[in-house]
Design a protein around this motif. Structure first.
Motif, PDB file in Angstrom:
ATOM      1  N   LYS A 109     -66.490 -30.496  46.822  1.00 27.53           N
ATOM      2  CA  LYS A 109     -65.348 -31.069  47.535  1.00 27.53           C
ATOM      3  C   LYS A 109     -65.538 -30.908  49.039  1.00 27.53           C
ATOM      4  O   LYS A 109     -65.949 -29.849  49.515  1.00 27.53           O
ATOM      5  CB  LYS A 109     -64.052 -30.368  47.119  1.00 27.53           C
ATOM      6  CG  LYS A 109     -63.611 -30.622  45.693  1.00 27.53           C
ATOM      7  CD  LYS A 109     -62.290 -29.922  45.422  1.00 27.53           C
ATOM      8  CE  LYS A 109     -61.815 -30.160  43.994  1.00 27.53           C
ATOM      9  NZ  LYS A 109     -60.565 -29.405  43.709  1.00 27.53           N
ATOM     10  N   GLU A 110     -65.207 -31.977  49.761  1.00 25.77           N
ATOM     11  CA  GLU A 110     -65.196 -31.909  51.213  1.00 25.77           C
ATOM     12  C   GLU A 110     -63.788 -31.528  51.636  1.00 25.77           C
ATOM     13  O   GLU A 110     -62.825 -32.248  51.344  1.00 25.77           O
ATOM     14  CB  GLU A 110     -65.605 -33.254  51.802  1.00 25.77           C
ATOM     15  CG  GLU A 110     -66.080 -33.163  53.227  1.00 25.77           C
ATOM     16  CD  GLU A 110     -66.949 -34.340  53.633  1.00 25.77           C
ATOM     17  OE1 GLU A 110     -67.485 -34.302  54.750  1.00 25.77           O
ATOM     18  OE2 GLU A 110     -67.095 -35.280  52.843  1.00 25.77           O
ATOM     19  N   GLU A 111     -63.648 -30.387  52.282  1.00 24.12           N
ATOM     20  CA  GLU A 111     -62.326 -29.866  52.635  1.00 24.12           C
ATOM     21  C   GLU A 111     -62.307 -29.430  54.095  1.00 24.12           C
ATOM     22  O   GLU A 111     -63.346 -29.354  54.757  1.00 24.12           O
ATOM     23  CB  GLU A 111     -61.975 -28.682  51.725  1.00 24.12           C
ATOM     24  CG  GLU A 111     -61.924 -29.044  50.245  1.00 24.12           C
ATOM     25  CD  GLU A 111     -61.618 -27.874  49.334  1.00 24.12           C
ATOM     26  OE1 GLU A 111     -61.378 -28.116  48.139  1.00 24.12           O
ATOM     27  OE2 GLU A 111     -61.616 -26.710  49.798  1.00 24.12           O
ATOM     28  N   LYS A 112     -61.111 -29.123  54.569  1.00 27.06           N
ATOM     29  CA  LYS A 112     -60.948 -28.545  55.903  1.00 27.06           C
ATOM     30  C   LYS A 112     -60.007 -27.363  55.772  1.00 27.06           C
ATOM     31  O   LYS A 112     -58.855 -27.514  55.336  1.00 27.06           O
ATOM     32  CB  LYS A 112     -60.403 -29.591  56.883  1.00 27.06           C
ATOM     33  CG  LYS A 112     -60.398 -29.098  58.329  1.00 27.06           C
ATOM     34  CD  LYS A 112     -60.038 -30.202  59.318  1.00 27.06           C
ATOM     35  CE  LYS A 112     -61.271 -31.000  59.706  1.00 27.06           C
ATOM     36  NZ  LYS A 112     -61.023 -31.841  60.907  1.00 27.06           N
ATOM     37  N   TRP A 113     -60.517 -26.186  56.087  1.00 21.87           N
ATOM     38  CA  TRP A 113     -59.697 -24.975  56.049  1.00 21.87           C
ATOM     39  C   TRP A 113     -59.367 -24.629  57.496  1.00 21.87           C
ATOM     40  O   TRP A 113     -60.278 -24.307  58.269  1.00 21.87           O
ATOM     41  CB  TRP A 113     -60.441 -23.826  55.375  1.00 21.87           C
ATOM     42  CG  TRP A 113     -60.635 -24.027  53.890  1.00 21.87           C
ATOM     43  CD1 TRP A 113     -60.508 -25.200  53.183  1.00 21.87           C
ATOM     44  CD2 TRP A 113     -60.989 -23.028  52.932  1.00 21.87           C
ATOM     45  NE1 TRP A 113     -60.766 -25.000  51.855  1.00 21.87           N
ATOM     46  CE2 TRP A 113     -61.064 -23.666  51.662  1.00 21.87           C
ATOM     47  CE3 TRP A 113     -61.253 -21.668  53.007  1.00 21.87           C
ATOM     48  CZ2 TRP A 113     -61.395 -22.991  50.497  1.00 21.87           C
ATOM     49  CZ3 TRP A 113     -61.576 -20.975  51.849  1.00 21.87           C
ATOM     50  CH2 TRP A 113     -61.642 -21.635  50.614  1.00 21.87           C
ATOM     51  N   HIS A 155     -66.958 -27.283  49.477  1.00 19.15           N
ATOM     52  CA  HIS A 155     -66.491 -26.262  48.538  1.00 19.15           C
ATOM     53  C   HIS A 155     -67.125 -26.589  47.187  1.00 19.15           C
ATOM     54  O   HIS A 155     -66.834 -27.633  46.608  1.00 19.15           O
ATOM     55  CB  HIS A 155     -64.964 -26.332  48.483  1.00 19.15           C
ATOM     56  CG  HIS A 155     -64.326 -25.309  47.621  1.00 19.15           C
ATOM     57  ND1 HIS A 155     -62.961 -25.184  47.505  1.00 19.15           N
ATOM     58  CD2 HIS A 155     -64.846 -24.339  46.817  1.00 19.15           C
ATOM     59  CE1 HIS A 155     -62.672 -24.204  46.673  1.00 19.15           C
ATOM     60  NE2 HIS A 155     -63.814 -23.677  46.244  1.00 19.15           N
TER      61      HIS A 155
END
Length: 253
Positions: free
Chosen positions: A4-8, A15
């Motif tokens: 998964k491409e995420e932004k934290w 991820h």
């Protein structure tokens, strides 16, 4: 395998987790890429680590990957330590988010600049349970001085004053593991380095290992340095797989 491409917070990352473990509170590994690289270039590490039953985060470093600002390699080089120090700061953000998700055990590793950053993080954070360093350098001050000297030999005028240079070196000394070996605190640490590395010199890191391993006299198996006598600045498949096995051996303790 789920990617998964995420932004934290403000940090873009990939991820990765085995689909069978998607909703489990697995130990996590944060793996950091090298200079001028990007998060997706370490998917082979992430895939093999996730297969061992871990959750893996591959963040983009400041000014890299999807955070690219169009700087050329020389411009990036001049901001190398800004990038490293930003990454060290951002690891606290990832740690806090992992904690809110119920993750308790965390490993960290990286290649080249990512290995250098990991070593700085070991001075800053006691929550790192296990570390793997490929082609890294713990001597921040020594490395920075060598980089500055190399720039000046090539005829570049560094855009910093003498006072700014001193301030940078003072800041780097805070994260310089050669000056505070006790911060390792018997945590399992794996090094891999090619003897013919001309980018991140082999000898200073190997000298640090030999000095620090005295503190592992009762648990020598937790502190390992793999030397590749023929490699330059590129990790072999065997070196990568041994790093994966290191996480598998110690992150489930």
């Amino acid at each position: 395998m789920i990617v998964k491409e995420e932004k934290w917070s403000n940090i873009p990352l990939l991820h990765i987790v085995d689909e069978r473990n998607e909703n489990s509170k697995l130990p996590a590994v944060i793996f950091l890429h090298g200079f001028t690289s990007a998060k997706e270039h370490n998917l082979h590490y992430a895939y093999n680590i996730a297969k061992k039953g871990f959750r893996v985060l591959l963040p983009d470093a400041h000014l890299h990957g999807s955070r690219d600002e169009g700087l050329d390699e020389v411009q990036l080089s001049l901001r190398f330590w800004e990038i490293v120090l930003t990454s060290i700061e951002e690891m606290a953000i990832l740690h806090n988010e992992l904690q809110t998700r119920g993750v308790q055990k965390i490993g960290m590793g990286g290649t080249s600049m990512g290995g250098i950053t990991t070593l700085g993080c070991l001075t800053a954070y006691d929550w790192i349970n296990v570390a793997t360093i490929m082609m890294g350098a713990p001597g921040y001050v020594e490395l920075a001085k060598a980089q500055i000297a190399q720039f000046e030999r090539r005829g570049f005028k560094l855009p910093i004053t003498d006072e700014e240079r001193k301030s940078l070196l003072d800041t780097l000394s805070i994260f310089d593991l050669t000056k505070q070996k006790k911060k390792l605190n018997n945590r399992p640490v794996y090094f891999w380095h090619g003897e013919n590395d001309t980018v991140v010199p082999f000898e200073p890191t190997f000298n640090f290992y030999n000095a620090a391993k005295k503190d592992y006299a009762h648990t020598p198996e937790r502190f390992e340095f793999v030397v590749d006598p023929t490699a330059g600045h590129a990790v072999s498949r065997d070196g990568m797989l041994r790093a994966v096995d290191w996480f598998a051996s110690y992150l489930n303790e």
